[in-house]
Design a protein around this motif. Structure first.
Motif, mmCIF file in Angstrom:
data_model
loop_
_atom_site.group_PDB
_atom_site.id
_atom_site.type_symbol
_atom_site.label_atom_id
_atom_site.label_comp_id
_atom_site.label_asym_id
_atom_site.label_seq_id
_atom_site.Cartn_x
_atom_site.Cartn_y
_atom_site.Cartn_z
ATOM 1 N N GLY A 69 -5.979 -4.721 6.340
ATOM 2 C CA GLY A 69 -5.546 -5.842 7.178
ATOM 3 C C GLY A 69 -6.024 -7.181 6.657
ATOM 4 O O GLY A 69 -6.367 -8.070 7.443
ATOM 5 N N VAL A 70 -6.065 -7.334 5.327
ATOM 6 C CA VAL A 70 -6.525 -8.600 4.749
ATOM 7 C C VAL A 70 -5.509 -9.699 5.040
ATOM 8 O O VAL A 70 -4.333 -9.436 5.301
ATOM 9 N N ASP B 106 -3.889 -3.887 -0.090
ATOM 10 C CA ASP B 106 -4.982 -3.542 0.826
ATOM 11 C C ASP B 106 -4.730 -2.177 1.454
ATOM 12 O O ASP B 106 -5.292 -1.848 2.490
ATOM 13 N N GLU B 107 -3.897 -1.389 0.805
ATOM 14 C CA GLU B 107 -3.511 -0.076 1.313
ATOM 15 C C GLU B 107 -4.387 1.007 0.685
ATOM 16 O O GLU B 107 -4.600 1.025 -0.519
ATOM 17 N N HIS C 208 -11.746 -2.461 -5.605
ATOM 18 C CA HIS C 208 -11.809 -1.076 -6.069
ATOM 19 C C HIS C 208 -10.427 -0.656 -6.553
ATOM 20 O O HIS C 208 -9.413 -1.225 -6.147
ATOM 21 N N THR C 209 -10.395 0.359 -7.387
ATOM 22 C CA THR C 209 -9.116 0.936 -7.789
ATOM 23 C C THR C 209 -8.835 2.144 -6.919
ATOM 24 O O THR C 209 -9.756 2.812 -6.417
ATOM 25 N N SER C 210 -7.565 2.430 -6.720
ATOM 26 C CA SER C 210 -7.182 3.613 -5.944
ATOM 27 C C SER C 210 -7.730 4.871 -6.610
ATOM 28 O O SER C 210 -8.151 5.820 -5.939
ATOM 29 N N TYR D 188 -3.817 1.310 -8.726
ATOM 30 C CA TYR D 188 -3.687 -0.073 -8.261
ATOM 31 C C TYR D 188 -5.036 -0.510 -7.709
ATOM 32 O O TYR D 188 -5.905 0.307 -7.402
ATOM 33 N N THR D 189 -5.242 -1.798 -7.622
ATOM 34 C CA THR D 189 -6.495 -2.331 -7.109
ATOM 35 C C THR D 189 -6.326 -2.734 -5.655
ATOM 36 O O THR D 189 -5.259 -3.187 -5.237
ATOM 37 N N LEU D 190 -7.379 -2.579 -4.872
ATOM 38 C CA LEU D 190 -7.313 -2.902 -3.457
ATOM 39 C C LEU D 190 -8.621 -3.531 -3.016
ATOM 40 O O LEU D 190 -9.675 -3.312 -3.616
#
Length: 840
Positions: free
Chosen positions: A463-464, A481-482, A566-568, A599-601
């Motif tokens: 929820g960014v 952000d998922e 972080h990365t997924s 992906y990154t989050l």
């Protein structure tokens, strides 16, 4: 919006012989020049009922061959998971390299495209990508145009075409038109490495884009009058984009879920249309109740499964709440507090009763205060998750429980135990409350659990705050952000297709487990918290921060999630390691946890080092090119302010950096950077050598300015106060009259540097935390320096055992950041003085 499940019937109807004949008729030796005639040439299957919108569209043999070959390839990729998207792209490119459309017909303009049959226009656009452009950079366009082509052919087969479902036209305009209001969709659709050729997955992608555009329209309509007047020009683009995705979504949903809808029973329809059915939304951790625990009025406490001697049975119904965060806002600068900033300013949570406690306590304020204190102590002890704490199980206890649940969930001997074990196993694998999982439709809801033919996962959103700029890999650390956590397909399918167990059945089953496993303190709460305990305490190289992200801890209790990167792949690696720790008996098959698209989050405002490096260089050049001494002074102050924030990670609030709290000799900063005096807590931040030099040189710069302007008495008094170490801010700007010095406000820094970097200066805090995490700094030390410690765990608190030497050691990592940004220098001074050469 319909999310019909086709797990069992999907391949059957996709492999319908009549449909396959329709898609591959060019191989039957039938007349190739008229689609309508082609349908009527079959002696075995009557296809004369199918009509096309265009009257007798003419296709050359090569064009129709390409249409059919590409359509069949897409079709088979839906039914065969072994066909990767890259393999599909190779097939498509191979067909288009044959140049099915002749050079005479390859006129890519509005009138030429309008004169061609509809399906042929997509082939022309795709051929143009392969022949005339660098198609390896446009693979996303190729795959989605092929999906649109296949969907359009199925619309012909089902006779379901209408203007409101014209997917072909929408993708044609997206590829052909240069208008941003048409081509925007390419930026919203995922790349091929993120795409799974599964109808449900693709429908979910289109649904999420549709919901996003609907939310934008709602936000526009809910704006105040002034905002509506200012943004009147943006009304048309929003409506255009919404209409485009509506048609694409409706077409895809109508074609691929048509048979499923026809097979729905009337009872199911009536049930779905019931007015009291509550829609379950996706999990967003910034919401008050992110995992959607049902709010009920049960007289007994939540832990209804505990034994009388268990400490949890005596817990009253209590809630942890936060006072509203006090935020500094500078209206003149236009800066508004983001979700991340609000979360970052919360005080310790306080406890309140959900319903009145025991009457004796309820009518006695002193007893109520003692009771609340005891409850806070209880919750703090649980949060520490100590091995000696009976509120959690031992590692062997968790392993034994996991082995038993996984065995019972797979065993078919006793069907009742299978359903009970499956539900508790899912709670253990996800950390979701059992009460949430027992809500009708919660597990089968595709906004929380997604299930394909070979993969299932649970997803949630941090929820960014949404960025104003589109994601750029050269600027931002994080793309999304998922958070997606893989789950076994068989488990979700079983719980979705069978009746969920009752509370009474769960209670009886847990009682059996307590006896057979010899775990007298086994309870639902201990099942739900198992994943977090294993991740934070027993998983190598993991810690509570990762556990908070994976286990969906609400934002107010874990602000660090919004300042991290972080990365997924990293999260899934930690998750798999935790399950390996639980799966000591090796009875549970973890092969479903496979490589994920990377992906990154995390933080939406964490900039990359190179981008910040360029910003700092531009700031230095900006200072050197000052047109007069006063502007030079203000620009120098802003430069040092950004250096200070970037090398400490403090909250960039107004008036930070009181000189009496800065010890340049020992390299310490004592900071309290929350605006509200009620929530201020001091913490120590180490000053790296580069920052000490900048602050020392800035003090000398102030004295030099004082000597150059002896008649500015107010400035002289202020500089003297700074030199004497009084309780005043070090970093200053000239007042409007240039006769005095004012504290620097964040709005001032933003307004003065907006042309260089149009971003809230709060990005500096995001930057420092993400960099410290990348360098592998101990989590407790990061929280200590950044100020993300949990209540009653502050480094300078009463019960602290933190080593000041270890905190000081973080200064070495901050110095490394200074070196990467080229802020450290071998020159005698770090700051440029007005009148010196620009290269001084």
């Amino acid at each position: 919006m319909t999310h019909d499940r086709l797990q069992t019937n999907q391949r059957k109807w996709l492999c319908n012989p009549e449909l396959l004949y329709f898609l591959s008729n060019h191989n039957k030796g039938i007349h190739p020049f008229s689609l309508e005639l082609t349908w009527r040439y079959s002696s075995n299957i009557n296809l004369s009922k199918y009509n096309y919108t265009n009257i007798k569209p003419q296709y050359s043999k090569t064009v129709w061959s390409a249409i059919s070959a590409i359509t069949l390839s897409v079709h088979f990729s839906y039914t065969d998971p072994s066909i990767s998207t890259n393999s599909l792209i190779d097939i498509i490119v191979e067909q288009l390299k044959k140049r099915p459309v002749s050079n005479d017909d390859m006129q890519i303009n509005k009138s030429a495209l309008a004169s061609k049959p509809r399906l042929m226009t997509l082939i022309m656009l795709m051929q143009d990508i392969v022949i005339n452009k660098q198609y390896y950079r446009l693979k996303k366009q190729l795959i989605w145009l092929s999906i649109a082509l296949h969907t359009s052919v199925l619309q012909i087969y089902y006779q379901s075409y209408s203007v409101k479902k014209d997917i072909l036209m929408q993708f044609k305009l997206a590829q052909f038109s240069e208008s941003a209001n048409r081509a925007w969709i390419w930026g919203s659709l995922p790349d091929i490495f993120e795409l799974s050729m599964d109808t449900e997955s693709i429908l979910l992608i289109l649904s999420s884009i549709l919901e996003q555009k609907e939310d934008e329209i709602k936000s526009f309509k809910n704006s105040d009058v002034i905002s509506l007047i200012e943004s009147e020009k943006s009304r048309f683009p929003l409506s255009t984009r919404l209409g485009q995705i509506q048609k694409i979504h409706l077409a895809y949903q109508d074609v691929f879920f048509l048979i499923a809808r026809r097979r729905k029973s009337k009872n199911r329809k009536n049930k779905e249309s019931a007015p009291n059915k509550k829609k379950i939304k996706a999990i967003n951790l910034t919401q008050d109740n992110p995992v959607y625990e049902p709010s009920n009025n049960e007289p007994e406490p939540y832990y209804w499964d505990t034994t009388p001697n268990d400490i949890e049975v005596h817990i009253p119904k209590i809630d942890m709440r936060f006072f509203e965060a006090e935020i500094e806002e500078n209206e003149s600068s236009g800066l508004k507090a983001s979700t991340e900033e609000i979360i970052d300013h919360y005080d310790r949570p306080y406890i309140s009763y959900s319903r009145p406690p025991d009457p004796l306590i309820n009518h006695s304020a002193p007893l109520q205060a003692i009771d609340i204190t005891l409850q806070q102590n209880y919750m703090s002890q649980r949060e520490l998750e100590l091995n000696s704490n009976t509120r959690i199980l031992s590692l062997a206890g968790y392993q034994g429980l996991f082995s038993r649940l996984s065995h019972d969930a797979k065993a078919a001997a006793k069907e009742g135990d299978k359903g009970l074990a499956s539900l508790l196993l899912l709670s253990m694998l996800t950390g979701l409350p059992v009460k949430s999982l027992t809500i009708p439709g919660y597990i089968s809801n595709s906004s929380i659990f997604s299930v394909g033919t070979s993969r299932a996962y649970i997803k949630h959103y941090l929820g960014v705050t949404k960025r104003s700029k589109k994601f750029d890999n050269a600027i931002f650390e994080n793309e999304l952000d998922e958070v997606k956590i893989p789950l076994p397909v068989w488990l979700i399918e079983y719980l979705s297709s069978n009746q969920l167990p009752t509370k009474e059945a769960l209670t009886a089953y847990l009682s059996t487990l307590r006896t057979s496993l010899q775990l007298p303190y086994l309870s639902i709460n201990r099942v739900e918290t198992a994943l977090h305990v294993i991740l934070s305490r027993y998983t190598p190289n993991c810690h509570s921060h990762i556990a908070d992200i994976i286990c969906r801890v609400p934002a107010s209790h874990a602000p660090a999630m919004y300042y991290s990167s972080h990365t997924s792949e990293e999260l899934i690696t930690h998750y798999k390691a935790a399950l390996n720790k639980l799966n000591a008996s090796k009875n549970f098959d973890l092969s479903y946890i496979t490589a994920w698209h990377k992906y990154t989050l995390g933080s939406a405002f964490a900039f990359k080092v190179d981008y910040v490096h360029n910003f700092m260089n531009e700031l230095k050049a900006w200072v050197r090119n000052s047109p007069n001494p006063d502007i030079h002074f203000n620009r120098t102050s802003i430069l040092v302010w950004f250096v200070f924030c970037t090398l400490t990670g403090v909250r960039p609030n107004n008036g930070i950096g009181t000189i009496s709290d800065i010890d340049l000799e020992t390299g310490w900063l004592l900071i309290y950077d929350k605006p509200s005096k009620n929530v201020q807590n001091h913490r120590l931040v180490p000053l790296c050598p580069t920052l000490v030099r900048y602050l020392t040189d800035y003090k000398a710069y102030l004295i030099d300015y004082q000597l150059r302007n002896p008649l500015k008495y107010e400035i002289s008094e202020c500089v003297d106060a700074i030199s004497l170490g009084e309780d005043v801010a070090l970093l200053r700007l000239l007042s409007d009259s240039a006769d005095g010095l004012d504290n620097i406000k964040r709005g001032d820094a933003y307004r003065m540097t907006q042309d260089i970097l149009d971003a809230d200066p709060y990005w500096t805090r995001h930057f420092v935390r993400t960099q410290l995490e990348k360098y592998g700094v101990n989590l407790a030390l990061i929280n200590t320096v950044i100020g993300h410690e949990k209540g009653r765990q502050e480094a300078l608190g009463q019960l602290s055992s933190s080593s000041k030497a270890k905190i000081k050691g973080v200064g070495g990592f901050l110095e490394h950041i200074a070196n990467l940004l080229e802020l450290s220098t071998v020159k005698s001074k770090t700051l440029h003085y007005y009148g010196e050469p620009s290269n001084a």
